[in-house]
Design a protein around this motif. Structure first.
Motif, PDB file in Angstrom:
ATOM      1  N   SER A 136       0.846  -1.199   0.000  1.00 47.76           N
ATOM      2  CA  SER A 136       0.000   0.000   0.000  1.00 47.76           C
ATOM      3  C   SER A 136       0.875   1.241   0.000  1.00 47.76           C
ATOM      4  O   SER A 136       2.078   1.164  -0.275  1.00 47.76           O
ATOM      5  CB  SER A 136      -0.917  -0.027   1.225  1.00 47.76           C
ATOM      6  OG  SER A 136      -0.153   0.148   2.393  1.00 47.76           O
ATOM      7  N   GLY A 137       0.283   2.392   0.336  1.00 47.34           N
ATOM      8  CA  GLY A 137       1.044   3.635   0.356  1.00 47.34           C
ATOM      9  C   GLY A 137       1.941   3.716   1.584  1.00 47.34           C
ATOM     10  O   GLY A 137       2.945   4.421   1.586  1.00 47.34           O
ATOM     11  N   GLY A 138       1.581   2.987   2.643  1.00 49.65           N
ATOM     12  CA  GLY A 138       2.328   3.086   3.890  1.00 49.65           C
ATOM     13  C   GLY A 138       3.211   1.881   4.161  1.00 49.65           C
ATOM     14  O   GLY A 138       4.092   1.930   5.016  1.00 49.65           O
ATOM     15  N   GLY A 163       3.496   1.700  -2.898  1.00 51.55           N
ATOM     16  CA  GLY A 163       2.523   2.756  -3.248  1.00 51.55           C
ATOM     17  C   GLY A 163       3.146   4.136  -3.169  1.00 51.55           C
ATOM     18  O   GLY A 163       2.843   5.022  -3.980  1.00 51.55           O
ATOM     19  N   ASP A 167       3.412   6.987  -5.967  1.00 53.71           N
ATOM     20  CA  ASP A 167       2.962   8.366  -5.735  1.00 53.71           C
ATOM     21  C   ASP A 167       4.073   9.376  -6.028  1.00 53.71           C
ATOM     22  O   ASP A 167       3.816  10.450  -6.571  1.00 53.71           O
ATOM     23  CB  ASP A 167       2.469   8.533  -4.288  1.00 53.71           C
ATOM     24  CG  ASP A 167       1.231   7.675  -4.015  1.00 53.71           C
ATOM     25  OD1 ASP A 167       0.529   7.325  -4.986  1.00 53.71           O
ATOM     26  OD2 ASP A 167       0.982   7.336  -2.844  1.00 53.71           O
ATOM     27  N   GLY A 180      -0.833   6.072  -8.081  1.00 52.60           N
ATOM     28  CA  GLY A 180      -0.892   4.697  -8.590  1.00 52.60           C
ATOM     29  C   GLY A 180      -1.849   4.494  -9.758  1.00 52.60           C
ATOM     30  O   GLY A 180      -1.440   4.036 -10.839  1.00 52.60           O
ATOM     31  N   GLY A 272      -3.653  -1.090  -1.268  1.00 47.47           N
ATOM     32  CA  GLY A 272      -4.010  -0.297  -2.452  1.00 47.47           C
ATOM     33  C   GLY A 272      -3.294  -0.684  -3.735  1.00 47.47           C
ATOM     34  O   GLY A 272      -3.909  -0.706  -4.805  1.00 47.47           O
ATOM     35  N   ASN A 276      -3.811  -2.765  -8.701  1.00 48.70           N
ATOM     36  CA  ASN A 276      -3.144  -2.574 -10.000  1.00 48.70           C
ATOM     37  C   ASN A 276      -3.342  -3.780 -10.928  1.00 48.70           C
ATOM     38  O   ASN A 276      -2.926  -4.897 -10.612  1.00 48.70           O
ATOM     39  CB  ASN A 276      -1.640  -2.340  -9.728  1.00 48.70           C
ATOM     40  CG  ASN A 276      -0.867  -2.039 -10.983  1.00 48.70           C
ATOM     41  OD1 ASN A 276      -0.563  -2.931 -11.762  1.00 48.70           O
ATOM     42  ND2 ASN A 276      -0.566  -0.780 -11.198  1.00 48.70           N
ATOM     43  N   THR A 303      -8.109  -1.083  -1.433  1.00 47.52           N
ATOM     44  CA  THR A 303      -7.761   0.187  -0.794  1.00 47.52           C
ATOM     45  C   THR A 303      -8.453   0.270   0.573  1.00 47.52           C
ATOM     46  O   THR A 303      -9.311  -0.557   0.894  1.00 47.52           O
ATOM     47  CB  THR A 303      -8.180   1.371  -1.705  1.00 47.52           C
ATOM     48  OG1 THR A 303      -9.506   1.130  -2.161  1.00 47.52           O
ATOM     49  CG2 THR A 303      -7.269   1.498  -2.899  1.00 47.52           C
ATOM     50  N   ASP A 304      -8.066   1.278   1.376  1.00 50.14           N
ATOM     51  CA  ASP A 304      -8.556   1.372   2.758  1.00 50.14           C
ATOM     52  C   ASP A 304     -10.090   1.430   2.813  1.00 50.14           C
ATOM     53  O   ASP A 304     -10.709   2.203   2.089  1.00 50.14           O
ATOM     54  CB  ASP A 304      -7.978   2.630   3.425  1.00 50.14           C
ATOM     55  CG  ASP A 304      -6.479   2.506   3.635  1.00 50.14           C
ATOM     56  OD1 ASP A 304      -5.939   1.395   3.448  1.00 50.14           O
ATOM     57  OD2 ASP A 304      -5.860   3.520   4.003  1.00 50.14           O
TER      58      ASP A 304
END
Ligand code: KG4
Length: 336
Positions: A136-138, A163, A167, A180, A272, A276, A303-304
């Motif tokens: 994910s992004g984190g 992620g 970004d 993404g 997230g 893809n 995603t969240d």
């Protein structure tokens, strides 16, 4: 058992009502993309202030859409961590206050456990144990998942999450946040083999990741091209496709390596980045070759979202009962 769950770990305020850990009655997500877009990433203070405004209406809408009164709820769950502390505190405190005034039991839920278990919302007969990749992004991590409440963290990123790399590359290309989905769209028209971006394999037998070198290499390539002239459309398509291929290559290879090492029959994706399409297809192809079962939730559940917190909350409560209301949030992963 009806669970009302609240998720506010980053920049999405979400609430869901889920029955018995698998039947979704509602799953409302209120995003903040337009607030953070011009900054090219999430601004923590703006995120928590936006959660403050959104949390009450989002919870009310989740109950209304589920056609359930608050008094009919059996358990309240909220994301405890990891995430941005200010964001987490909004949803977590709101959930604890609801529990206090209604006497409905409360559990704090690990966000990663939510991502790992989100597949249970769609597939009834998931066989444990399995290997899970959460990208994910984190975070970008591999888990050995023994059952619904026992997870062992066997690999993690040493720098950027996958992620986050998407970004940051998107920001350089002037694409909106989160990048993404935009990179993925441009990549559809490009050649994934056009530019040979580096892959960080790190230790030969390890499951850790590193994406900062790849990100720097993409930025250097971009700077070299734009020294002479603006990037052409074809150049940006190829750059996106080649970057996406490099990320997917490492994620697929390391996750399959982990499945083989631990003798697992299946791989489950979450987070997230697993929305893809290129990554999903690459996993599908490679898992077929390796005779592994491959499971990934619908992109909306990658995603969240609150529903995944409800599933993890349901299993945590079934295993160990309610938490006390003095529970605090945490920003770094504590899973496994
Ligand atoms: O799981 P998530 O909603 O929030 C976190 O917990 O981080 O993941 C958001 C991340 C962002 O970095 C976003 O760019 C990425 O997931 N993402 C994608 C796609 N959709 C979302 N990355 C690549 N391709 C996508 N289609």
């Amino acid at each position: 058992m009806k669970v009302l769950a609240i998720e506010s770990s980053c920049d999405d305020t979400s609430a869901a009502v889920v029955v018995n850990g698998n039947k979704v009655l509602s799953n409302i997500v209120s995003g903040q993309d337009e607030i953070h877009n011009c900054f090219g990433g999430v601004v923590p203070e703006l995120a928590s202030r936006s959660h403050l405004k959104a949390v009450q209406p989002v919870v009310a809408t989740a109950l209304e859409k589920a056609n359930v009164q608050l008094e009919e709820i059996d358990l309240i769950a909220a994301t405890q961590g990891p995430g941005l502390s200010g964001s987490l505190l909004v949803g977590f405190s709101y959930a604890k206050a609801l529990s206090q005034v209604t006497s409905i039991p409360f559990v704090g839920v690990d966000h990663m456990a939510g991502h790992i278990l989100s597949i249970l919302l769609e597939v009834q007969d998931v066989k444990f144990p399995f290997i899970s990749l959460i990208a994910s992004g984190g975070t970008t991590s591999i888990f050995y998942v023994e059952n619904e409440t026992t997870f062992t963290h066997i690999g993690r990123t040493r720098d950027d999450a996958a992620g986050e790399a998407f970004d940051k590359v998107a920001k350089v290309l002037g694409l909106p946040y989160p990048g993404g989905p935009h990179i993925s769209k441009l990549a559809e028209k490009g050649n994934p083999k056009a530019i040979k971006f580096p892959r960080a394999w790190l230790d030969k037998d390890g499951f850790d990741f590193s994406f900062s070198g790849l990100k720097t290499s993409v930025l250097n390539h971009h700077n070299k091209l734009t020294q002479k002239a603006e990037l052409t459309a074809d150049e940006s398509f190829d750059l996106c496709a080649s970057f996406q291929d490099a990320v997917a290559d490492v994620l697929v290879t390391k996750t399959i390596m982990a499945a083989k090492k631990f003798n697992m029959g299946s791989i489950v994706l979450g987070g997230g980045v697993s929305a893809n399409g290129y990554l999903r297809n690459k996993f599908k192809e490679q898992c077929t070759v390796e005779k592994l079962k491959f499971l990934v939730p619908h992109p909306l559940l990658c995603t969240d979202n609150g529903a995944m917190i409800a599933v993890a909350g349901y299993h945590k409560y079934s295993q160990s009962g309610a938490d006390t209301l003095d529970l605090d949030v945490y920003s770094r992963s504590q899973l496994g």
